[in-house]
Structure formats: structure tokens, C-alpha cells
Enzyme design. Structure first.
Site, PDB file in Angstrom:
ATOM      1  CE1 TYR A 151      -4.122   1.516   0.156  1.00 50.57           C
ATOM      2  CE2 TYR A 151      -3.601   2.568   2.081  1.00 50.57           C
ATOM      3  CZ  TYR A 151      -4.267   2.806   0.681  1.00 50.57           C
ATOM      4  OH  TYR A 151      -5.219   3.879   0.778  1.00 50.57           O
TER       5      TYR A 151
ATOM      6  CE  LYS B 267     -19.897 -20.935 -15.420  1.00 49.79           C
ATOM      7  NZ  LYS B 267     -20.777 -21.441 -16.640  1.00 49.79           N
TER       8      LYS B 267
ATOM      9  CG  ASP C  45     -26.710 -20.185 -18.415  1.00 47.59           C
ATOM     10  OD1 ASP C  45     -26.273 -21.317 -17.554  1.00 47.59           O
ATOM     11  OD2 ASP C  45     -27.193 -19.092 -18.046  1.00 47.59           O
TER      12      ASP C  45
ATOM     13  CB  ALA D 182     -30.546 -18.264 -24.070  1.00 51.00           C
TER      14      ALA D 182
END
Length: 755
Positions: A40, A95, A163, A198
Site C-alpha cells: 500500500y 461457478k 448458458d 438460449a
């Protein structure tokens, strides 16, 4: 047999420990103030300025190049429908888990609370600086089409709605191979597609890109055949209208060559399948219940090539064969999109891989002696380790050839090595063992069944088809635990050795035991008394053929549980010393530790035998053992009894087994650090790949090392696995988890299969 997933088990899995399935972990050092100053302020300013000067440096100094967003609005979650973004989050996390374990891709899952296409697109668009790619998921049609089309145009990173395209890519590879097997051409076959969502639209378009003729398609939705005279069709369905005189799915399937099911379960009958053309191809991909089950379809047609979305039958069409590797290839060349060329490259890579010789690891996982290209093997299996090194490079090459790669690969050998290093076998070996067990489940005795963790493990191995449990303990107590915890163990046998109904077995076992031990200090009375103890009763069940394996030890000390195994089962022919081995599942692959449980201070000869037993055990997992005999010394650099013992054992092993990769004595860190080994000891047999198997000089060293690795580093473990017994008896560590018990049962079943 359908594998049952209980609601209680699923909820417990997602809630246990740290809720959710993925977490963020540091990738850089952070232990000192200097580390934090670099991570940082003020050190972080330097990469910020570098990126400001050249935005492409974001890939060098941040996680962007390996970070994918899995994004959904929860409007079409699995088969559950529109259940909302919060309810869809477990799927998106899942997923992310698959991305990580199959392709080492990091993921943030993002659930958007909007069904407005403009709002959805704008939100994803303004997130583009964070991510290297976007995986759209579980968005209902027709919005999913517009969202993907717009994002592909407006973003400069790869976008894919899995999908749509995942199923299309996997099924297209399967279709090419199925057609090759039966000798039909894709441009000549009649294809029936049931479903018009789809996935169905995307599958059909991809098949056409591969050569199928649109006039040979008949598509059906819930109202029947999509005909030219229907007035209720949107523009996407209208692409697939037919003028043929067909109205129902049953009519459409007559004389069809191919059926593609992307609809709902049990809508196809055996008569429909029988009405299809010779060598029918049926892909019934509705999940979890196909349009027609695999057994029904193959019963109806012996000439059928059948695929489903299920893992318990041949030819599983599973999206995990595609999306991790497609994104891996796209990210690695910094592709600006996932285009048709990249999808087709994935199709051909998958199809070609199925024609190659199948690794032993895959055969082992599925209980096969030799899987080979044919009607029951038209696409690769998800556990095939070659998927990453086959599909990702093909996709990357296609991205380069089609002009969308911003960072082309120049050294392909180095790239394949990089891919191979991304994933060790830690995430494969457990699945291999479990799948191998499921191929031929055996009867396993649980000697400590009055314990809730043991009962939960028994529930899992029964439901998963890993083993047939036999429970030992007080019947009333076990049944009470089953009821109190809402378990469902059905007709699993529960035996109490002390109950009168077991008197016949007690008598039989005591006579067998007396014959074994009568010249070793036992008499008939003592033999019968021993049989009332569950550990003795359990191993006698295995010895007498009433069971195939026994799992014990969770609630008792180790010597008390191993003694019955040694007295009753005994050692394999030629074995002088039984040993114990652990498998540690690490990022570098599985590590095998011996002897971790049995021999306190083995002699040189005993170390040699322990090494030989361990090498054979490792080879049973289709892994080449690379063995280091570890100590505090490197090849004679320090004196002492342990160092000398291990040095002498190595000399004997190398003389007896010249082809064995074994070396030492060597310090444990050096066994893994091949650069240091090359620099200081280039003669070592471990210099190329390092060790995956460690043999320790004594029980103290091995047990300390194992416990440090599991507790401080957090590695999962399987074990202890007893080596050298005639039949499988395994003794659990005190306090083993449910998962560890299941793994041990699978090991016992696999061992019983071999015995």
C-alpha cells in the site's frame, strides 16, 4: 443409480465453517512493515504511475489478467427460474469455484438487482477496468441475447454467456464425433431440437457453423413444432421455422438422425426413439432429469449413441469441459472478445482429444480398464488433466489467428509448461479415488457408528454409491442419532456385537479367531470375549467374508484399533512390517508421507521395506513416485544415526530398484527446491522434478511434519492408509472430519477392489 443429494446436506455444505465457497487470499508477502509499505502506501504509487503512463501495464501489476466476473441477475437460475439475485448467488459462487479448480482463474461473483437491459449493460460496462473477462450466467431469454450482444460490442475484454455457448460447444464436439462413428455427414442429417431458449438457439447456430443445414432442423417449444404459420414467434425462433407438415415432437422425431434435448425431463418415449433413423443420436441434456433416461434409451435402441448431462452414465455433456479452458486461453493472450473462431477451436480441440489414448488417471477415475473413442466415449471426461493443456492453447491460437489477441504467445512449449504448473493433481486425486470407488462399491464396516460424524459419513457414502455401509454399535443409540439429526440411512444394517441376535456370528468369529491365535497365547474363552469388542468384530467380518473393509479408530487410541487388524487380518505375504501413509493435497500436487503412524524407530531394512510399500501404494494412484528419504543431512554432510540410516537405506534401494526415483539422505526443503538441488547436488535423481514422496527416519519426525502441514498450512489430508495388510482395514485419526472419513472409505473400497 441416481445419486441422492439431501436438502440438509446441501444447506450444511454451504453454511459450514466460513459461509460461501470462495474467498480472497493474499498473493504477496505481508508479514513486515516493509511488506505493507510496498503493498500500500507509499510503494503502491509506483505501479499506479506506471499504469497511468501505459494502461496495458495493469495486466502486469494487478490481478486483472486472471480475474473473471461471473455476473447474473438471478432471472433464470438452473431449473429454478426467476428466483432473484440473492438466491442465485450460491450458483455464481459455485461457478467461481469451478473456474479456480479447473483453470486457476480467480473470480468475483456479482449479482445485479435489475432486469432492465440498459441498466444491466451499463453496470457491467463501468466495471470493465477491474476484470479480464466477463462470464454471464443465469439470465433469462430474450434479455440474455441482447445483453451479451451489446456487451461484446461495447467492452474490450472477452464476454461469454455460458448458458448459451457452453452447452453448444460441448455438444457440438460430441455431435461431430458421434457422426464420425456412424459415418454420417453433418450437412445431411435431420436434427430435431426440443427447446427454443438460449441454449437451444446457440447450439443450433453452432451446428450450422459446423456445416449443418438450417432446412434440416425442426425446433420445438412448449407449444409444439416452430412452424412458418405460427404468429407467436420472436425473431430468434423465427430463424428456425419449418414448412414441413409437422406439429408435435413425436411427429418430428420420426426418421430424424439427431435429437437435441434442451427442455425438460421425461418428454421423450422409447417409441419416439425407436421411430428415429438408423444409428440414432440422442443428446438428452435436460438436468437433472433428461428428456429420456440413459437406460430407457439404450434399451429402446441398441444402435443408439446417447449423451446426457448426468455424470453417472457415459457421454456427459458438462459445461465444465468448456468455460474454464476457453477463458484461460482468452485471458492468456489478452483477447478482446470470445469470437466464433475461438468457440470452433474449442469444439475441435475437445473432439480431437476424445480420439486420443486416455490417461490411466482417467481410466482409474471411472473404473475402466481402457476407455477409448467409440459410442460410449465421444467427449473427454471432466477429470482429464489434458483439457487445460489442449483446449486453452487451441482457443489462444484461434484468438491470435482471428486478430483479437493483444498479447500473442511466442513460446508454445513454455506456455504449455506454465499451464501444467497452474494446477497440481491436488484437485484431481480425490475425485479419481471417489469415482473409482463408485465404479464397484464394497461393503464397509463402520466400527464407531455411535458417533454423529461417522453416521454422516455413512450417509454420504451410501447416497453417493461409494460403499454399502454396515454400522456397529448399540442399535437404539444409533437409531436415535439418525432420527435426531434427520439422517436417512434406510435399510443400512446396524449390528450390536453384544446383542443376543449376534450370538451366532460371535460363536463363528470366536472359533475362527481361536484357530488363528491358539498358539499365540489365546484360549477359547478369551477369543469369545474379544469378539464382543467392535474393533475385533469388525475385522472378523472382513476376514470371514461378511464385509470387504473396515473403518475404525475415530473414538479410540491408535494402538487399540490397529492391534485387531494385525492379529486377525495379518500382513501380506512377504511383508515384515506394516506401515502408515498419509496423502497431503497441496497446490504442487499430492504429497505422500510414510511412515506416519506405526513404526517408532525403523531399522535400515525396515526403512527399505516402508519405502517399497509406499512406492507401490503411490503407483496404484497412477502417479510415478519420486521418493526422498529425509533427514537433517544432505548426502553425508552431517553425521548421526538417523542420517546414516537413511543414507544406507538409499544405497540398498538404488541397488535393488535401479529404475526407482529415490534419493537421500536429504533435507526436506531441498527435496522440493530443484534450483538449489541443481546448484549444489546436480547428481541427485530428484534434480529434475523434485520429490512427491517423503520417507521419514522415525515416527516422531513424520508425525510432527504431517500435523504441521495440515494444521498450519491448511492442507487437506487422506489417511492414515495402512500399507502391507492382507485386507483393507483403516484406522482413522482421532477427531477426523466427515470429509476425511469419506475419503478413507473410498480408499478402502478401491483397495478392496484390487484385493
Amino acid at each position: 443409480m441416481e445419486k441422492k443429494i439431501r436438502r440438509e446436506d446441501a444447506l450444511e455444505y454451504h453454511a459450514k465453517g466460513r459461509p460461501g465457497k470462495i474467498e480472497v487470499i493474499p498473493t504477496k508477502e505481508y508479514s513486515t512493515q516493509r511488506d505493507l509499505s510496498l503493498a500500500y502506501s507509499p510503494g503502491v504509487a509506483e505501479p499506479c504511475l506506471a499504469i497511468a503512463e501505459n494502461v496495458e501495464d495493469v495486466y502486469q501489476y494487478t490481478a486483472k489478467g486472471n480475474l473473471v466476473a461471473v455476473i447474473s441477475n438471478g432471472s433464470a437460475v438452473l431449473g429454478l427460474g426467476d428466483i432473484g439475485p440473492e438466491a442465485g448467488k450460491p450458483v455464481m459462487e459455485g461457478k467461481g469455484l469451478l473456474f479456480k479448480i479447473y483453470a486457476d482463474i480467480d473470480v468475483f461473483d456479482i449479482e445485479l438487482n435489475t432486469k432492465n437491459v440498459d441498466e444491466f449493460v451499463r453496470t457491467v460496462k463501468i466495471l470493465e477496468p477491474t476484470f479480464g473477462g466477463v462470464n454471464l450466467e443465469d439470465i433469462k431469454a430474450p434479455e440474455c441475447f441482447e445483453i451479451e450482444e451489446r456487451l461484446k460490442k461495447e467492452l474490450n475484454i472477452p464476454v461469454m454467456h455460458d448458458d448459451q455457448h457452453g452447452t453448444a460447444i460441448i455438444s457440438a464436439a460430441a455431435l461431430l464425433n458421434a457422426l464420425e462413428i456412424i459415418g454420417k455427414k453433418i450437412d445431411a442429417v435431420k436434427i430435431v431440437v426440443n427447446g427454443a431458449g438460449a441454449s437451444a438457439i446457440s447450439c443450433s447456430k453452432l451446428y450450422i457453423a459446423l456445416g449443418a443445414k438450417i432446412e434440416n432442423f425442426v425446433m420445438c417449444d412448449s407449444k409444439g413444432v416452430i412452424r412458418a404459420d405460427r404468429s407467436d414467434l420472436d425473431e430468434r425462433k423465427s430463424q428456425f421455422v419449418t414448412t414441413r407438415d409437422l406439429y408435435t415432437l413425436q411427429e418430428a422425431m420420426k426418421d430424424a438422425d439427431v435429437f437435441i434435448g434442451l427442455s425438460k425431463g421425461n418428454v421423450v418415449t422409447q417409441d419416439m426413439v425407436r421411430s428415429m433413423a438408423k444409428d440414432a443420436i440422442v443428446f438428452a441434456m435436460a438436468n437433472p432429469t433428461p428428456e429420456i433416461s440413459y437406460p430407457e434409451a439404450v434399451e429402446a435402441r441398441p444402435d443408439i449413441i446417447m449423451a446426457t448431462g448426468r455424470s453417472d452414465y457415459p457421454n456427459q455433456v458438462n459445461n465444465v469441459l468448456g468455460f474454464p479452458f476457453i477463458f484461460r486461453g482468452a485471458l492468456d493472450v489478452r483477447a478482446t472478445e470470445i469470437n466464433e473462431a475461438m468457440k470452433l477451436a474449442a469444439v475441435h480441440a475437445l473432439a480431437d482429444l476424445a480420439k486420443k489414448s486416455v490417461p490411466d488417471l482417467v481410466n482409474l477415475a471411472y473404473g475402466e480398464s481402457n476407455l477409448m473413442f467409440g459410442r460410449k466415449y465421444i467427449i473427454p471426461k471432466p477429470v482429464d488433466p489434458r483439457l487445460l493443456t489442449t483446449v486453452a492453447p487451441a482457443v489462444a491460437q484461434a484468438a491470435m489467428d482471428s486478430g483479437v489477441a493483444k498479447h500473442p504467445i511466442t513460446d508454445w512449449d513454455a506456455y504449455e509448461q506454465q499451464l501444467a504448473r497452474r494446477l497440481g493433481q491436488d484437485n484431481q486425486i480425490s475425485r479419481v479415488i471417489l469415482n473409482k470407488a463408485k465404479s464397484d462399491p464394497k461393503r464397509v464396516v463402520f466400527a464407531d457408528a455411535e458417533n454423529l460424524k461417522v453416521l454422516k459419513a455413512a450417509q454420504q457414502v451410501r447416497d453417493e454409491g461409494i460403499a454399502f455401509p454396515i454400522l456397529l454399535g448399540e442399535v437404539g443409540r444409533i437409531r436415535a442419532l439418525i432420527t435426531e439429526n434427520n439422517l436417512d440411512l434406510g435399510n443400512v444394517p446396524i449390528l450390536d456385537p453384544r446383542a443376543p441376535e449376534q450370538d451366532e456370528l460371535i460363536q463363528k468369529f470366536s472359533e475362527l479367531y481361536y484357530e488363528k491365535r491358539k498358539r499365540k497365547g489365546s484360549n477359547a474363552t478369551e477369543a469369545k470375549k474379544q469378539m464382543y469388542y467392535r474393533n475385533y468384530f469388525g475385522v472378523m467380518m472382513v476376514e470371514a467374508g461378511e464385509a470387504d473393509a473396515v473403518i475404525s479408530g475415530l473414538t479410540r487410541n491408535y494402538p487399540d484399533t490397529i492391534r485387531p487388524a494385525l492379529q486377525v487380518i495379518g500382513k501380506e505375504a512377504g511383508v515384515k512390517k506394516v506401515a502408515g501413509m498419509y496423502i497431503l493435497l497441496t497446490k504442487r500436487g499430492p504429497l505422500f508421507f510414510s511412515d506416519t503412524t506405526v513404526n517408532f524407530n525403523p531399522t535400515v531394512e525396515e526403512v527399505v521395506e516402508i519405502t517399497e510399500l509406499t512406492a507401490k501404494a503411490v503407483e496404484r494412484f497412477n502417479i510415478k513416485p519420486r521418493i526422498a528419504l529425509v533427514s537433517y543431512s544432505n548426502f553425508g554432510s552431517a553425521k548421526g544415526d538417523d542420517a546414516q540410516k537413511m543414507n544406507q537405506a538409499v544405497e540398498i534401494l538404488q541397488r535393488k530398484h535401479p529404475d526407482m526415483i529415490v534419493d537421500g539422505e536429504i533435507q526436506a526443503h531441498l527435496a522440493f527446491n530443484t534450483d538449489l538441488l541443481k546448484l549444489n547436488h546436480p547428481f541427485s535423481k530428484l534434480v529434475e522434478e523434485g520429490a512427491n514422496t517423503l520417507i521419514f527416519p522415525n515416527l516422531s519426525a513424520s508425525n510432527i511434519a504431517y500435523n504441521l502441514m495440515t494444521e498450519s498450512a491448511g492442507f487437506d489430508a487422506i489417511g492414515p492408509i495402512l500399507l502391507g495388510l492382507r485386507k483393507p482395514v483403516h484406522v482413522l485419526q482421532l477427531g477426523s472430519s466427515e470429509r476425511e472419513i469419506v475419503n478413507m472409505v473410498a480408499i478402502a473400497v478401491v483397495e478392496a477392489q484390487g484385493k
